[in-house]
Design a protein around this motif. Structure first.
Motif, short mmCIF file in Angstrom:
data_model
loop_
_atom_site.label_atom_id
_atom_site.label_comp_id
_atom_site.label_asym_id
_atom_site.label_seq_id
_atom_site.Cartn_x
_atom_site.Cartn_y
_atom_site.Cartn_z
N ALA A 62 0.83 -1.20 0.00
CA ALA A 62 0.00 0.00 0.00
C ALA A 62 0.87 1.25 0.00
CB ALA A 62 -0.93 0.00 1.21
N LEU A 63 1.96 1.23 0.73
CA LEU A 63 2.90 2.36 0.73
C LEU A 63 3.47 2.61 -0.66
CD1 LEU A 63 4.89 1.73 4.04
CD2 LEU A 63 3.47 3.72 3.55
N GLU A 64 3.83 1.53 -1.34
CA GLU A 64 4.43 1.69 -2.67
C GLU A 64 3.42 2.20 -3.68
OE1 GLU A 64 7.77 1.41 -5.40
OE2 GLU A 64 7.38 1.86 -3.29
N GLY A 66 0.88 4.09 -2.98
CA GLY A 66 0.68 5.49 -2.62
C GLY A 66 1.84 6.36 -3.02
N ARG A 67 3.06 5.86 -2.84
CA ARG A 67 4.24 6.63 -3.20
C ARG A 67 4.23 6.98 -4.69
NH1 ARG A 67 9.07 6.14 -5.62
NH2 ARG A 67 8.59 4.01 -6.26
N VAL A 68 3.96 5.97 -5.53
CA VAL A 68 3.94 6.20 -6.97
C VAL A 68 2.79 7.12 -7.36
CG1 VAL A 68 3.69 5.11 -9.23
CG2 VAL A 68 5.07 4.00 -7.47
N LEU A 69 1.61 6.86 -6.83
CA LEU A 69 0.46 7.71 -7.16
C LEU A 69 0.71 9.17 -6.79
CD1 LEU A 69 -2.59 5.51 -6.03
CD2 LEU A 69 -2.10 6.29 -8.36
N GLN A 70 1.23 9.39 -5.59
CA GLN A 70 1.45 10.76 -5.13
C GLN A 70 2.48 11.48 -5.99
OE1 GLN A 70 2.57 11.15 -1.01
NE2 GLN A 70 2.39 13.37 -1.04
N ARG A 71 3.59 10.85 -6.25
CA ARG A 71 4.65 11.50 -7.03
C ARG A 71 4.22 11.78 -8.45
NH1 ARG A 71 10.45 8.95 -4.97
NH2 ARG A 71 10.20 9.55 -2.80
N GLU A 72 3.55 10.82 -9.08
CA GLU A 72 3.09 11.03 -10.45
C GLU A 72 2.00 12.10 -10.50
OE1 GLU A 72 4.23 9.78 -13.28
OE2 GLU A 72 5.79 8.66 -12.24
N THR A 288 5.08 -7.29 -8.22
CA THR A 288 5.78 -6.04 -8.56
C THR A 288 4.95 -4.79 -8.22
OG1 THR A 288 5.03 -6.24 -10.87
CG2 THR A 288 7.20 -7.12 -10.34
N GLY A 289 4.99 -4.42 -6.95
CA GLY A 289 4.19 -3.31 -6.47
C GLY A 289 4.46 -1.99 -7.17
N ASP A 338 9.67 3.19 1.38
CA ASP A 338 9.79 4.65 1.27
C ASP A 338 8.40 5.24 1.46
OD1 ASP A 338 11.04 6.95 -1.31
OD2 ASP A 338 10.23 7.29 0.70
N GLU A 339 8.20 5.97 2.55
CA GLU A 339 6.89 6.56 2.82
C GLU A 339 6.75 7.94 2.19
OE1 GLU A 339 5.50 6.32 6.82
OE2 GLU A 339 6.73 4.59 7.30
N ASN A 340 7.81 8.46 1.58
CA ASN A 340 7.75 9.81 1.06
C ASN A 340 7.50 9.81 -0.45
OD1 ASN A 340 8.44 11.00 3.58
ND2 ASN A 340 10.54 10.29 3.26
#
Length: 340
Positions: A62-64, A66-72, A288-289, A338-340
């Protein structure tokens, strides 16, 4: 040099200067086609809202996502929002209802079961919100599903177990299974794939098939009992890497870690690869998250740029599972936390 040649040289020089000047002016604007394409893209996505509702944000997968969604999203001028129910099904249901009332453009949701959220997912689309379900679908088919084909995951693991433990292997053929939440699509469909593979070899016997509810401690306790009852167990299958680490610990404590083939599947985080490299997992099927995170964002972009109203289409974006073992459980195949 003749007068004619001088005039020609001057004309050529002037033409070259004009050509370079024209090219420089054109370079500041780019091509008309690309400018129009980007304008249409920005008009469809900039300022739109994507809301993300996992089961529990603290899990590596879930963190991964979210990380990709947020950055993109931030890179493309899209507003990103997170709701974390922290594995509380009532909180998740209430969070979904509140999100629908706030009218984001896209909701990305992970279902804890096939029934819990289905009515509100339908209501979201009826109110003009696109819905993307990730990895575990509900009984309601929304605009898009992004994730693994769970039957494929189960079949791939089941076929490998047959090869390692089935007829002609010289082994007992005994297999134990720890599912996740028994009403989750990831459990139901994965088990269907396993059963289909095992049906091809009657020497395979499932001696235990219980729900661990995604918890390592529960998987450990269940496996403690199984390994005592079946010391000749050939293989152990767990439906989630973090949960299966508990089962592997029980097998190690019983002194059977070199005898029992331990299978797991999951996101493919560094935690899972640590289990492989420590000798706790023999074979791990990664979905492959990081790739799934990008597939989620691209699915959202497709919906935002399309002309279809929410609920009009049904699309699936399946990601390819990848086998990991001691030969390739490294930084190339295992994403860091990575939570950021």
């Amino acid at each position: 040099m003749t007068l004619g040649k001088i005039k020609m040289s001057v004309a050529t020089a002037i033409a070259t200067v004009l050509l370079v000047s024209g090219a420089s002016a054109q370079d500041t604007k780019g091509t008309k086609a690309s400018a129009e394409l980007k304008a249409d893209y920005d008009g469809s996505v900039v300022g739109k809202r994507i809301a993300y509702l996992p089961i529990m944000y603290g899990s590596p997968l879930a963190l991964e996502w979210g990380r990709v969604l947020q950055r993109e999203a931030e890179h493309r001028g899209i507003i990103y929002e997170l709701r974390d129910p922290n594995s509380n099904v009532d909180a998740q249901l209430q969070a979904l209802k509140a999100l629908i009332d706030s009218q984001p453009d896209v909701i990305v949701v992970q279902n804890p079961s096939v029934t819990l959220l289905m009515r509100d997912l339908k209501r979201a689309e009826e109110q003009g919100i696109h819905v993307i379900q990730v990895n575990m679908a509900s009984n309601y088919r929304s605009d898009a599903f992004v994730g693994v084909d769970w039957r494929e995951i189960g079949r791939m693991i089941g076929e490998d177990v047959v090869k390692e433990c089935g007829a002609g292997s010289g082994k007992s053929g005994k297999v134990a299974v720890v599912q996740g939440e028994i009403t989750a699509a990831g459990s139901i469909d994965q088990m269907a794939g396993i059963n289909a593979a095992f049906a091809e070899d009657p020497s395979i016997e499932i001696v235990s098939n219980q729900a661990g509810n995604w918890l390592a401690d529960t998987a450990k306790n269940l496996t403690d009992v199984v390994i005592q009852q079946h010391p000749d167990l050939c293989a152990h299958i767990g439906f989630w890497g973090l949960m299966q680490s508990g089962a592997a610990q029980a097998i190690r404590n019983a002194g059977k870690i070199d005898d029992v083939i331990v299978y797991a599947s999951g996101a493919g985080s560094v935690l899972d690869c640590d289990q492989i490299n420590q000798g706790n997992f023999d074979k791990y099927l990664s979905y492959t998250g990081t790739v799934q995170g990008h597939a989620l964002f691209n699915a959202a972009l497709s919906l935002l740029q399309g002309d279809d109203e929410p609920g009009e289409i049904k699309r699936a974006y399946y990601t390819r599972p990848v086998w990991l073992d001691a030969s390739n459980a490294d930084a190339k195949n295992c994403f860091p936390l990575d939570e950021n």
